[in-house]
Design a protein around this motif. Structure first.
Motif, short mmCIF file in Angstrom:
data_model
loop_
_atom_site.label_atom_id
_atom_site.label_comp_id
_atom_site.label_asym_id
_atom_site.label_seq_id
_atom_site.Cartn_x
_atom_site.Cartn_y
_atom_site.Cartn_z
N ARG A 17 -1.97 6.35 -10.18
CA ARG A 17 -1.14 5.86 -9.07
C ARG A 17 -0.46 4.57 -9.51
N PHE A 18 0.75 4.43 -9.08
CA PHE A 18 1.50 3.22 -9.41
C PHE A 18 1.87 2.52 -8.12
N HIS A 19 1.87 1.23 -8.20
CA HIS A 19 2.28 0.46 -7.03
C HIS A 19 3.80 0.36 -7.02
N ILE A 20 4.39 0.76 -5.93
CA ILE A 20 5.84 0.65 -5.84
C ILE A 20 6.21 -0.07 -4.55
N GLU A 41 8.40 5.97 -9.34
CA GLU A 41 7.28 6.88 -9.43
C GLU A 41 6.03 6.20 -8.91
N LEU A 90 8.00 -3.49 -8.45
CA LEU A 90 8.25 -2.51 -9.49
C LEU A 90 7.34 -2.70 -10.70
N LEU A 91 6.66 -3.82 -10.72
CA LEU A 91 5.75 -4.00 -11.82
C LEU A 91 4.67 -2.95 -11.73
N PRO A 92 4.43 -2.27 -12.80
CA PRO A 92 3.42 -1.21 -12.72
C PRO A 92 2.04 -1.81 -12.57
N GLU A 93 1.43 -1.51 -11.47
CA GLU A 93 0.05 -1.92 -11.30
C GLU A 93 -0.78 -0.67 -11.27
N ASN A 94 -1.13 -0.25 -12.40
CA ASN A 94 -1.78 1.06 -12.48
C ASN A 94 -3.18 1.01 -11.91
N SER A 95 -3.51 2.09 -11.31
CA SER A 95 -4.92 2.29 -11.02
C SER A 95 -5.19 3.73 -11.35
N GLY A 137 13.41 6.57 -6.26
CA GLY A 137 13.49 6.49 -7.71
C GLY A 137 12.32 5.81 -8.38
N LEU A 167 18.87 -2.84 -6.25
CA LEU A 167 18.94 -3.27 -7.64
C LEU A 167 19.10 -4.78 -7.75
N MET A 208 0.84 -1.19 0.00
CA MET A 208 0.00 0.00 0.00
C MET A 208 0.87 1.23 0.00
#
Lengths: 202, 964
Positions: free
Chosen positions: A148-151, A105, A193-198, A103, A184, A1
């Motif tokens: 929003r991106f999940h990071i 987003e 780091l996989l973009p899980e866009n919402s 680093g 890294l 979250m």
């Protein structure tokens, strides 16, 4: 979250002349003190045609960020007109506010921006070479588009704990050369780091 | 029976997988699918129960919605106390929510402002352990444990007192675990799985008690959600029976009574899709049912239909006779057989029960509509300044600094602190709101020499842009849309005409769509690594970034060891220190100067000069180094130092100011809240320190000068026995650690010595040891944190070094006093001891791992640990922490029934009741009145009826003293 959620972005001094600085009052909430700073950026999209004309107007670090609600004003200079294609000077473009942690987003707030000549004459007969001093910038403040991106927020923490569990004689810190490539080489951070866009937009 | 389907309870048509009514019955939670995420919504119950409320627009229906789960939410469960809500979902996470009362309604930014959250529920813990979707969660009856089960075939027991600690992982199921339930006294937990078995586990040792496989016949009904209800008894004096509701995949709901052989009622066609979850109301007469079709139904029964419920006492009697007493949980009910001997005790016990009952309701379950008003008014004013006023001047007032690498850094204004008490407050980082805000704040590393780029001018984006990848990846979408101009579903936004004057302008806007939703590929100016998509181009760029960074590190570290060259062990010692300070160095690079002057890492005094001195002098300190042990600060022309935790106070030092005639002076400037003073010194200033009361500087030739807060010299220069290593101030105390490893502390107000040239040789016994951190408490007690994890304080009264912390202390790792931790302020104790010992969270974890340790051993270690904590706090003269640990210790003694030690404590705190001249008894301890402490202890003692005589004794004597 997400540890940080943006509560509001108020566009200050809008509309304003093209050359005046951008000012955004950003309120955000953090539910857990952050170990490191947030990095905020304002990106001006010079042309819809290509990302090449993007200008990063400024980037600031924001911190320290304890748990709670916070606000700050992010001011950045107007874009450099010489980097904007002449055909794109007048009309609609986009300004983006992004925030990164370590680093990565995790939020992107976008606004449509309309650049227009103020005087009716210029509007009727725009000069071939755009006259930026006569342009007015109007940000469509009522319609932010928030992505929003999940990071991975806990990169550090995981590592710290991993260190703690190691032999304690080594557990005091890592050799200096390792520190900048934090995360890294760690497989644990890859899923985050996989973009899980919402996307929240209207 | 009445049946109602409140249509307003929905997740915009998305499935609802779980429903749970709050224990106080005022609200309920639903969990399920949201837009691209999981969703948890908290609803007001009264519009379900009362039609008037449903129609009244002033009564909010939705109280809060949380979109934080990344994937569908499978279950929501309130804790029995009602303070927390746990949710588990397909994202493998369990989130624990708590209501935050500090702020008023908020909206979800970017959602168009429609969805106002009346209540603020904040995620206080995220529990990660499961490797698959979380199917169910369940709170134990006493709320000390939270169990979760998952498709990864495991059940995890979490320590609800200390999230995210895991107490046990129960393995044994061979299929996904679908459901969980605790027995009513918390002695067993049952898990039901797809392997057609139901397993019952003991909470005593988390081992399998039994596995039930026989009655399973899951042919037609793979999803049975049952909810046991409270025992009810029929009107006739017959056996008590249970009431049970079963919802099933065939969309029907049936309610069964165990006294009847056929269901009381079966309702078909209530929903369009399967029933997913059921929750009973508090009085046991109503149920909420949710369905995959995204709707919720409410059933209201009358007492005639279900019978009269048993009273709580009757219920608990049945529970006890069925399940026996739980050994793991000490409840007051078990002591109910004991005779209460005096009325005071009785009263106390009653009060306690009342409090317990009122507690949850009073604290967090007030009617939503009422407390929003007060909450928002609180949020509107910060330190007497309205939010509007703050906003007007925010740009002027906000503190902006430059980091060491020249980047802009803004300190955000804190407009509300979190009050949930579950967060370790950032004592050193948070910026106080009032007054000092206007003052300037300089970073201690504000060197202009290292500016890599000028942020004032736009950064050319091309510097680190991957060549072709983004153009190929993202452009076509936009291009296509802009060219054909057809309205596609991807552009739902219709911009307002006020901005967009010509319709033709709308079309190119679609071209921007990808810009809103895709992460920027170009991230120049970021020292951190941008690693978003693992494409080859990105990888390449990252590698080059890393390469770029490395040389700088080498540079820094090498200049660093140059600086330390004068130290006695040039090869091994600095190297080791470097490793130790790895983290600090990295932090600094990211532009985070450490602000906590109270806990001063040695690296600050050593490394900041190193980073700064690009214009380093060629002149070296001309002091010979006789058997030096500690590193010394290097010479530098100028430096700035932030003082204390007050951001507006800083010291500036400028060496070698030419004063004409070939004379060179050093200038010391101090600024506090906008007021400045300045003074000059003859010698070069090596290091400086300050507190709210004094400012001190160490010059070459071993001179130490002390000034008042306004710049007045307080003492003639003090000649140190050897060159300075570290200087530190707290309040009126000045601490000087010299390179020859001697330590002195002076109280400059009283002008007397506190610690006189004490050698560190005894604590730095090993050759490789260094001092990693120094600390000076408010009472002038110096504490040395050593590189081996031990910390010693020097007690002036004992004139000896005391061990106050040891990271490898086996006692701390074995001690388990979680049961004695007060629920609220468990983590809130701050002070020198906490600083020295760092995070104490590991102790419990270790204890959980050592579950097999015999109880007696654990008791002994816990006692020993708590006693050493009390003693350490006492030696550090940290009254707050002393009180904290003393109370904790007493609570542990009470829980475990150690009468002798408890009695001794009470006796000492009480002192002689009848004044006798020969008494040596001090009435205070570290500034706390002992008898006040005893008064605080009394309620703790009163919790265990076994100590009622001690309780009575102390109570009576305290009363006697009060009356005198």
């Amino acid at each position: 979250m997400a540890k940080v959620s943006v509560l509001n972005v108020a566009v200050l001094e809008n509309p304003s002349p093209f050359h005046s600085p951008f000012r955004f009052e950003i309120s955000f909430e953090c539910n857990e003190a952050l170990a490191d700073d947030l990095e905020w950026k304002i990106i001006y999209v010079g042309s819809a045609e290509s990302e090449e004309f993007d200008q990063i107007l400024d980037s600031v670090l924001v911190g320290p960020v304890p748990a709670g609600r916070h606000m700050f004003v992010f001011q950045a200079d107007a874009p450099n007109p010489s980097l904007i294609p002449e055909t794109d000077a007048v009309g609609v473009t986009v300004v983006l506010i992004t925030c990164t942690y370590h680093g990565q987003e995790f939020i992107r707030v976008g606004y449509y921006v309309n650049n227009e000549y103020l005087s009716p004459e210029l509007r009727e007969n725009p000069p071939l070479k755009p006259d930026f001093s006569q342009l007015q910038r109007n940000i469509l403040a009522s319609n932010p588009r928030v992505t929003r991106f999940h990071i991975n927020w806990d990169n550090n923490m995981d590592r710290l704990e991993a260190i703690e569990n190691q032999d304690s004689s080594l557990g005091c810190g890592l050799p200096l050369s390792c520190t900048p490539i934090k995360g890294l080489g760690l497989p644990s951070c890859i899923p985050g780091l996989l973009p899980e866009n919402s996307m929240d937009c209207i | 029976m009445k049946l109602l389907k409140p249509t307003w309870v929905n997740h915009n048509g998305k499935p609802i997988f779980s429903v749970d009514i709050h224990p106080d019955g005022t609200k309920f939670a639903t969990g399920g699918q949201g837009q691209d995420s999981g969703k948890v919504v908290i609803w007001n119950m009264s519009p379900v129960l009362q039609e008037d409320d449903e129609k009244d627009e002033n009564v909010p229906k939705m109280l809060c919605q949380m979109d934080n789960h990344l994937a569908c939410v499978n279950c929501v469960r309130w804790s029995n106390g009602g303070m927390y809500l746990a949710s588990g979902g397909d994202d493998k996470l369990i989130m624990v929510w708590k209501r935050a009362t500090y702020i008023g309604p908020s909206t979800v930014f970017g959602s168009g402002g429609k969805l106002a959250n009346v209540e603020q529920w904040r995620c206080v813990s995220i529990l990660r352990s499961h490797s698959g979707d979380v199917m169910d969660v369940a709170w134990s009856p006493h709320d000390a444990w939270l169990a979760s089960c998952s498709v990864d075939n495991t059940v995890v027991i979490w320590n609800a007192v200390k999230f995210p600690e895991i107490l046990a992982t129960l393995r044994g199921h061979s299929g996904l675990v679908k459901g969980l339930t605790w027995d009513p006294v918390g002695k067993y937990i049952a898990s039901q799985a797809d392997d057609r078995s139901l397993k019952v586990w003991r909470t005593l040792d988390w081992q399998l008690e039994t596995s039930i496989t026989k009655p399973f016949d899951e042919k037609f009904n793979p999803k049975i959600f049952k909810k046991k209800q409270k025992n009810g008894s029929s009107a006739k004096p017959s056996c008590p029976y249970c009431c049970c509701a079963v919802g099933s995949k065939d969309r029907s709901l049936s309610v069964w009574l165990t006294c009847l052989k056929r269901p009381l009622v079966v309702i078909h066609e209530l929903f369009d899709k399967s029933i997913m979850d059921i929750s009973w109301t508090l009085n046991g007469l109503g149920i909420l049912v949710c369905s995959m079709d995204g709707s919720v139904a409410f059933l209201d029964f009358s007492q005639d239909e279900l019978g009269d419920p048993l009273s709580e006492e009757e219920k608990s009697r049945i529970h006890q006779s069925t399940y026996g007493k739980s050994l793991a949980i000490m409840t007051e009910a078990q002591l109910s057989t004991a005779v209460i001997e005096n009325p005071e005790m009785l009263q106390y016990q009653r009060r306690q029960q009342q409090l317990d009952r009122q507690g949850p309701t009073a604290r967090d379950a007030g009617p939503a509509a009422r407390d929003t008003g007060s909450a928002s008014s609180v949020a509107g004013v910060v330190n007497g300044e309205s939010l509007e006023d703050i906003r007007k001047n925010l740009l002027k007032k906000q503190v902006e600094t430059r980091t060491a690498d020249g980047r802009r850094r803004i300190t955000p204004l804190c407009i509300a602190q979190l009050d949930t008490g579950d967060f370790s407050t950032a004592f050193f980082n948070s910026i106080p709101l009032s007054g000092s805000l206007a003052g300037p704040m300089l970073s201690s590393h504000s060197g202009p020499q290292l500016l890599p780029l000028d942020p004032g001018t736009p950064i050319p984006f091309s510097s680190s842009k991957p060549s072709t990848e983004p153009a190929a990846g993202t452009r076509p979408v936009g291009d296509a849309a802009s060219k054909d101009g057809v309205n596609t579903a991807t552009a739902p936004t219709t911009p307002s005409p006020s901005v967009l004057t010509t319709p033709s302008k709308i079309e190119p806007m679609k071209a921007f769509d990808s810009r809103f939703t895709e992460r920027s590929k170009a991230t120049p100016g970021t020292p951190a690594l941008a690693s978003t998509t693992p494409t080859a181009a990105e990888r390449l760029r990252e590698q080059s970034l890393v390469k770029e960074l490395r040389p700088r590190d080498v540079l820094e570290s090498s200049s660093d060891s140059d600086e330390k060259a004068p130290a006695a062990k040039p090869s091994s010692l600095p190297k080791r220190k470097l490793e130790l300070e790895g983290e600090a160095v990295e932090k600094k690079k990211k532009g985070r100067p450490r602000k906590d002057a109270r806990l001063l890492p040695m690296s600050l005094s050593m490394q900041s000069p190193a980073a700064l001195t690009a214009e380093k002098d060629t002149v070296c300190v001309s002091v010979p180094a006789p058997a030096l042990k500690l590193p010394m600060p290097g010479p530098q022309r100028a430096f700035t130092l932030q003082v204390s935790s007050d951001p507006s106070m800083y010291i500036e030092v400028e060496n070698e100011v030419t004063a004409g005639g070939g004379l060179k002076l050093s200038r010391l400037k101090c600024s506090r809240e906008g007021k400045e003073w300045e003074t000059v010194l003859p010698g070069r200033i090596l290091t400086a320190a300050g507190s709210g009361d004094v400012v001190c500087v160490a010059c070459e030739k071993r001179m130490l000068s002390v000034f008042s807060a306004c710049g007045r010299r307080l003492l003639p220069p003090i000649l140190l026995p050897s060159p300075i290593s570290t200087l530190h101030c707290t309040g009126p105390y000045v601490m000087a650690l010299t390179a020859a490893a001697t330590l002195s502390v002076w109280d400059v107000h009283r002008q007397e010595v506190v610690v006189k040239e004490e050698s560190l040789h005894s604590i730095l016994a090993g050759s490789n040891m260094t001092v990693s951190q120094v600390l000076l408490t408010q009472h002038g007690i110096p504490v040395m944190n050593l590189s081996d994890g031990k910390a010693y304080c020097f007690s002036p009264s004992l004139s000896a070094w005391n061990l106050v912390s040891d990271k490898q202390d086996s006692l701390a790792q074995c001690a388990d006093f979680r049961s004695s931790l007060p629920p609220q302020d468990a983590m809130l104790c701050s002070g020198p001891l906490a600083i020295v010992q760092g995070r104490a969270s590991t102790s419990g974890r270790q204890a959980a791992r050592l579950f097999s340790v015999p109880h007696v051993v654990q008791q002994e270690t816990t006692l020993a640990y708590l006693e050493s904590q009390v003693a350490a706090a006492l030696t550090l003269r940290s009254s707050h922490e002393y009180r904290h640990w003393l109370l904790l210790y007493a609570r542990y003694l009470v829980n475990e029934g150690f009468e002798y030690r408890l009695r001794e404590i009470c006796k000492d705190l009480l002192g002689p009741v009848h004044t006798s001249t020969g008494s040596q008894w001090e009435s205070t301890v570290v500034g706390l009145r002992k008898r006040d402490l005893l008064k605080e202890l009394l309620p703790v003692i009163g919790q265990n009826l076994r100590f009622q005589r001690l309780f009575t004794e102390c109570q009576e004597q305290l009363d006697l003293l009060r009356d005198k």
